[in-house]
Scaffold this active site. Structure first.
Site, PDB file in Angstrom:
ATOM      1  N   GLU A 174       0.793  -1.214   0.000  1.00  0.00           N
ATOM      2  CA  GLU A 174       0.000   0.000   0.000  1.00  0.00           C
ATOM      3  C   GLU A 174       0.834   1.277   0.000  1.00  0.00           C
ATOM      4  O   GLU A 174       0.919   2.001   0.995  1.00  0.00           O
ATOM      5  CB  GLU A 174      -0.982  -0.009   1.185  1.00  0.00           C
ATOM      6  CG  GLU A 174      -1.960  -1.173   1.121  1.00  0.00           C
ATOM      7  CD  GLU A 174      -3.074  -1.109   2.147  1.00  0.00           C
ATOM      8  OE1 GLU A 174      -4.038  -1.853   2.004  1.00  0.00           O
ATOM      9  OE2 GLU A 174      -2.957  -0.306   3.101  1.00  0.00           O
ATOM     10  N   GLU A 359      -5.887  -8.072  -0.276  1.00  0.00           N
ATOM     11  CA  GLU A 359      -6.526  -7.767   1.005  1.00  0.00           C
ATOM     12  C   GLU A 359      -7.977  -7.420   0.752  1.00  0.00           C
ATOM     13  O   GLU A 359      -8.299  -6.639  -0.150  1.00  0.00           O
ATOM     14  CB  GLU A 359      -5.879  -6.578   1.732  1.00  0.00           C
ATOM     15  CG  GLU A 359      -4.551  -6.858   2.375  1.00  0.00           C
ATOM     16  CD  GLU A 359      -4.024  -5.659   3.164  1.00  0.00           C
ATOM     17  OE1 GLU A 359      -4.857  -4.823   3.615  1.00  0.00           O
ATOM     18  OE2 GLU A 359      -2.808  -5.542   3.311  1.00  0.00           O
TER      19      GLU A 359
END
Length: 449
Positions: A174, A359
């Protein structure tokens, strides 16, 4: 299959034979930073600063995965899951960020990877999930261009040790969180609110990604990917101004990182605000940033309704509360956003590369009662998102896996320990693990027939 509040509506037979079901977790949220000679990271110092985290909570013990990893890997295996997406702590491997490696840290990841393989679990490794060693933070951290070389050296050290047994690897989890959330919004370590710092971090995180890919290729590693997080940006109303605001949000959050890696450019509407603050000659780095990857990972949780804030200061955006059901994080549940990003990544960027949902999950107010934890909202959430995964596969997208965040309730960064994302409940006083209804439902769904 029969549907219901305690049933996950998927069967292995409905998915391609090479499709992987997994769970994801991260080092600082799980391991316990005070164990095994781990160095101090900027999350330790950020959490030690009053007001930065809920109740001043930190990851010094977390779930004590450092000592309890065999039990945790058993939970993955016993649920019938195929893969574990874990991260390695830079501060644990190199306490000073550079120089002498911590033998205890390397030994830990050796044991962890071997433990996965012994249980038939495929290791998906992440090199960085936000725990930057403090000595490097003192040198400017992600603002300093040298971090790309430091990160490549760290990659080489840890992957020389375990890279021969890793099924798949990605350098950085991320990048938006590493750069924008942490250097512009100030919500995560190092807690800055500075547009120049943010612009440099936004570039250097991608440069470090490229250098890490190069380092792993030099070791002969394959199956290397890019993992970015996505939020579906919808205009808060029908105005042109709201549409432009949503597009700018999408550019900052989603397209910046994909464009850099796959198009050797950044979105022009974002550069309009960041260009004065970018590192000199940043354009010359795109050949490194765009090192070829073998797969793309999508982390997806929610959508945001975006409007202009009227400030006139870039990016001049604000979030507006939406009408959809929300998780404990106050995030709207919008599974169509996952379908959108799977399609976008496949169509506009990956061009046939395998895609993983790396995710997806939700926080809910889970409580232990009578030795059990019911979490019907999580089961419903998983069903809704898995339906979009199934639709994408049916449409011909090379979607190869789905990873649930997270295995255990754990340290949720600045929000401390009360936001529960896990398939398994953790009592943070005793550290006892209790599988939730969602874990049992997943086990039933994935069992061999």
């Amino acid at each position: 299959m029969n549907s219901g509040p305690d049933v996950i509506d998927c069967r292995r037979a409905d998915y391609p034979k090479d499709f992987l079901f997994g769970v994801a977790a991260s080092s600082y949220q799980m391991e316990g930073s005070r164990f095994g000679g781990c160095g101090v990271s900027h999350w330790d110092t950020f959490a030690a600063t009053p007001g930065n985290t809920a109740r001043g909570e930190n990851g010094s013990v977390a779930c004590d995965h450092y000592h309890r990893w065999p039990e945790d890997l058993d939970l993955i295996r016993n649920a019938g899951l195929d893969a574990y997406r874990f991260s390695m702590s830079w501060a644990r491997v190199l306490p000073e960020g550079r120089g002498k490696a911590n033998a205890e840290g390397l030994d830990f990841y050796d044991r962890l990877v071997d433990g996965m393989l012994e249980r038939g679990i495929k290791p998906f490794a992440t090199l960085y999930h936000w725990d930057l060693p403090v000595p490097l933070a003192d040198l400017g951290g992600w603002r300093n261009r040298d971090i790309a070389a430091w990160f490549a050296d760290y990659t080489d050290v840890v992957m020389r040790r375990v890279g021969d047994r890793i099924h798949a690897a990605a350098p950085i989890n991320e990048p938006w969180c590493v750069a924008w959330l942490s250097h512009f919004l100030g919500h995560h370590a190092p807690g800055l609110r500075d547009i120049r710092a943010a612009a440099r971090a936004m570039h250097h995180v991608l440069l470090a990604h490229g250098r890490s890919i190069q380092a792993m290729r030099a070791l002969g590693m394959e199956n290397l990917g890019l993992v970015t997080n996505f939020e579906y940006a919808a205009p808060a109303d029908d105005s042109r101004e709201a549409a432009e605001a949503a597009r700018l949000y999408d550019g900052i959050y989603n397209r910046w990182f994909l464009d850099g890696v796959f198009k050797k450019s950044y979105p022009e509407e974002v550069l309009a605000g960041l260009r004065p603050h970018m590192p000199e000659g940043y354009e010359r780095d795109f050949d490194i940033i765009a090192e070829p990857v073998d797969w793309v990972g999508i982390n997806y949780y929610t959508r945001k309704l975006i409007a202009p804030d009227g400030s006139g200061q870039f990016p001049a955006l604000k979030e507006v509360e939406g009408p959809l059901p929300k998780t404990l994080m106050d995030w709207e549940i919008y599974p169509d956003g996952l379908a959108f990003f799977i399609d976008r990544v496949h169509r506009d960027y990956a061009k046939g590369l395998p895609i993983y949902v790396t995710e997806n999950g939700m926080a809910s107010a889970d409580r232990l009662a009578g030795g059990a934890v019911g979490d019907p909202a999580r089961i419903d959430f998983l069903n809704q998102h898995l339906a979009r995964v199934r639709q994408a596969i049916d449409a011909g997208v090379p979607l190869k896996g789905y990873f649930i965040w997270s295995l255990l309730d754990n340290y949720e960064w600045a929000l401390g320990y009360e936001k529960s994302f896990g398939l398994v409940h953790v009592d943070f006083d005793t550290l006892q693990r209790t599988p939730k209804a969602s874990w049992h439902a997943l086990k039933e769904a994935l069992r061999s027939e």
